[in-house]
Design a protein around this motif. Structure first.
Motif, PDB file in Angstrom:
ATOM      1  N   VAL A  93       0.874  -1.161   0.000  1.00 12.13           N
ATOM      2  CA  VAL A  93       0.000   0.000   0.000  1.00 12.13           C
ATOM      3  C   VAL A  93       0.916   1.218   0.000  1.00 12.13           C
ATOM      4  O   VAL A  93       1.744   1.369   0.893  1.00 12.13           O
ATOM      5  N   ARG A 124       5.047  11.333   1.895  1.00  6.75           N
ATOM      6  CA  ARG A 124       5.297  11.068   3.306  1.00  6.75           C
ATOM      7  C   ARG A 124       5.066  12.319   4.137  1.00  6.75           C
ATOM      8  O   ARG A 124       4.576  12.247   5.255  1.00  6.75           O
ATOM      9  N   TYR A 177      -7.743   6.717   7.494  1.00  6.78           N
ATOM     10  CA  TYR A 177      -7.753   7.018   8.916  1.00  6.78           C
ATOM     11  C   TYR A 177      -6.962   8.292   9.168  1.00  6.78           C
ATOM     12  O   TYR A 177      -6.038   8.637   8.439  1.00  6.78           O
ATOM     13  N   GLN A 236      -4.596   9.747  12.379  1.00  6.69           N
ATOM     14  CA  GLN A 236      -3.943   9.315  13.601  1.00  6.69           C
ATOM     15  C   GLN A 236      -3.420  10.523  14.353  1.00  6.69           C
ATOM     16  O   GLN A 236      -2.600  11.280  13.825  1.00  6.69           O
ATOM     17  N   GLY A 249      -5.490   7.524  19.107  1.00 11.03           N
ATOM     18  CA  GLY A 249      -5.467   6.338  18.265  1.00 11.03           C
ATOM     19  C   GLY A 249      -5.787   6.690  16.825  1.00 11.03           C
ATOM     20  O   GLY A 249      -5.465   7.779  16.345  1.00 11.03           O
ATOM     21  N   LEU A 250      -6.435   5.756  16.132  1.00 15.68           N
ATOM     22  CA  LEU A 250      -6.831   5.976  14.747  1.00 15.68           C
ATOM     23  C   LEU A 250      -8.336   6.214  14.687  1.00 15.68           C
ATOM     24  O   LEU A 250      -9.109   5.521  15.355  1.00 15.68           O
ATOM     25  N   LEU A 277     -11.539   6.630  11.905  1.00 16.89           N
ATOM     26  CA  LEU A 277     -11.903   6.359  10.521  1.00 16.89           C
ATOM     27  C   LEU A 277     -12.590   7.585   9.906  1.00 16.89           C
ATOM     28  O   LEU A 277     -13.570   8.089  10.449  1.00 16.89           O
ATOM     29  N   PHE A 285     -14.471   5.047   4.219  1.00 18.48           N
ATOM     30  CA  PHE A 285     -14.036   3.770   3.692  1.00 18.48           C
ATOM     31  C   PHE A 285     -14.836   3.434   2.437  1.00 18.48           C
ATOM     32  O   PHE A 285     -15.864   4.073   2.147  1.00 18.48           O
ATOM     33  N   LEU A 316      -3.437   7.859   7.440  1.00 23.67           N
ATOM     34  CA  LEU A 316      -3.079   6.488   7.078  1.00 23.67           C
ATOM     35  C   LEU A 316      -4.145   5.899   6.165  1.00 23.67           C
ATOM     36  O   LEU A 316      -5.339   6.024   6.426  1.00 23.67           O
ATOM     37  N   ASP A 334     -10.647  -9.651   7.550  1.00 23.94           N
ATOM     38  CA  ASP A 334      -9.289  -9.896   7.094  1.00 23.94           C
ATOM     39  C   ASP A 334      -8.364  -8.771   7.526  1.00 23.94           C
ATOM     40  O   ASP A 334      -8.794  -7.655   7.793  1.00 23.94           O
ATOM     41  N   THR A 335      -7.097  -9.076   7.569  1.00 20.87           N
ATOM     42  CA  THR A 335      -6.087  -8.121   7.994  1.00 20.87           C
ATOM     43  C   THR A 335      -6.160  -6.843   7.174  1.00 20.87           C
ATOM     44  O   THR A 335      -6.311  -6.887   5.955  1.00 20.87           O
ATOM     45  N   GLN A 336      -6.045  -5.723   7.841  1.00 21.28           N
ATOM     46  CA  GLN A 336      -5.904  -4.455   7.133  1.00 21.28           C
ATOM     47  C   GLN A 336      -4.416  -4.190   6.928  1.00 21.28           C
ATOM     48  O   GLN A 336      -3.624  -4.289   7.856  1.00 21.28           O
ATOM     49  N   PHE A 378      -1.562  -1.489   5.832  1.00 22.44           N
ATOM     50  CA  PHE A 378      -1.442  -0.045   5.902  1.00 22.44           C
ATOM     51  C   PHE A 378      -0.344   0.501   5.004  1.00 22.44           C
ATOM     52  O   PHE A 378       0.686  -0.151   4.780  1.00 22.44           O
ATOM     53  N   GLY A 379      -0.548   1.725   4.545  1.00 20.22           N
ATOM     54  CA  GLY A 379       0.500   2.471   3.888  1.00 20.22           C
ATOM     55  C   GLY A 379       1.404   3.131   4.916  1.00 20.22           C
ATOM     56  O   GLY A 379       1.145   3.049   6.120  1.00 20.22           O
ATOM     57  N   PRO A 380       2.460   3.802   4.464  1.00 18.38           N
ATOM     58  CA  PRO A 380       3.427   4.406   5.392  1.00 18.38           C
ATOM     59  C   PRO A 380       2.925   5.678   6.069  1.00 18.38           C
ATOM     60  O   PRO A 380       3.527   6.139   7.030  1.00 18.38           O
TER      61      PRO A 380
END
Lengths: 117, 113
Positions: free
Chosen positions: A4, A9, A35, A37, A42-43, A45, A48, A90, A104-106, A108-110
């Motif tokens: 992702v 940056r 998201y 942060q 935390g994160l 939303l 989506f 994010l 399923d696992t999310q 993430f991008g950097p």
């Protein structure tokens, strides 16, 4: 491996500017997320999407919009940037499980650290 | 609304020690999913471990394990034989009935050499 990527940056913008944050995933995932942060929170939303041209509001959509014209790309738009939108943004994606919950696992991008002056 | 609470903003331990990060959550759902994610400094967030609430057995992934206590709504993460590379922010998250992740505020874990 799932990848992702996010367009920047670090980004510095001025109040009132229109800001585009882009996210691209290369694993044919159905679900994509934006998201925000912030320390101690935390994160949270923002928006989506479960499919192309489909979008749903998250917990804090005010001041933001999104676009998903292609499956692999999910863009976050700040129509008129304000100083309170200074944050880390994010992007994440996950595979949709047909007929079941998207547990399923999310992936993430950097992240993009946006500063609005 | 669901909430996730991580009561430890920061922790530090010596390398090779065992450390436990706490997480409590609030949900009215009967079946749900819980996650621990790790965000190393300047690197991407990655999944550490996840637990399905209907499974009584605690999830384990190598040195990482959870202590899931459904009645107490507690979901702690144990890291055994901690390594310098475990230094990171750790986030606990639960999945709500709309299949969205609800995140805790995070715990900053520092592993000292």
């Amino acid at each position: 491996d799932v990848k992702v990527t996010q367009s920047s940056r670090y980004l510095v913008k001025r109040t009132g500017e229109k800001v585009f944050l882009e996210c691209v995933q290369d694993m044919d995932h159905e679900n994509m997320f934006w998201y925000r942060q912030d320390p101690g929170l935390g994160l949270r939303l923002i928006y989506f999407s479960y499919d192309v041209k489909m979008k749903e509001k998250g917990d804090i959509p005010e001041g933001y919009s999104v676009s998903r014209e292609k499956k692999e790309r999910f863009s976050l738009i700040l129509e008129s940037a304000s100083t309170n939108q200074t944050s880390m943004y994010l992007c994440a994606s996950s595979l949709y499980m047909t007929g079941g919950p998207p547990t399923d696992t999310q992936y993430f991008g950097p992240g993009t650290r946006l500063t609005v002056l | 609304a669901q909430t996730v609470t991580q009561s430890q903003p920061e922790m530090s331990v010596q390398e090779a020690e065992t450390v436990t990060l706490s997480c409590t959550y609030d949900t009215s759902e009967n079946n749900y999913y819980l996650f621990w994610y790790k965000q190393p400094p300047s690197r991407q967030m990655i999944l550490v471990i996840r637990q399905e609430a209907y499974k009584q057995q605690n999830a384990t992934e190598n040195r990482f394990s959870v202590n899931f206590q459904k009645a107490a709504k507690s979901f702690s993460l144990k890291i055994s034989d901690s390594q310098l590379g475990d230094t990171a922010m750790y986030f606990c998250a639960s999945m709500d009935s709309n299949y969205q992740l609800i995140w805790g505020a995070g715990t900053k874990l520092i592993i000292k050499p």
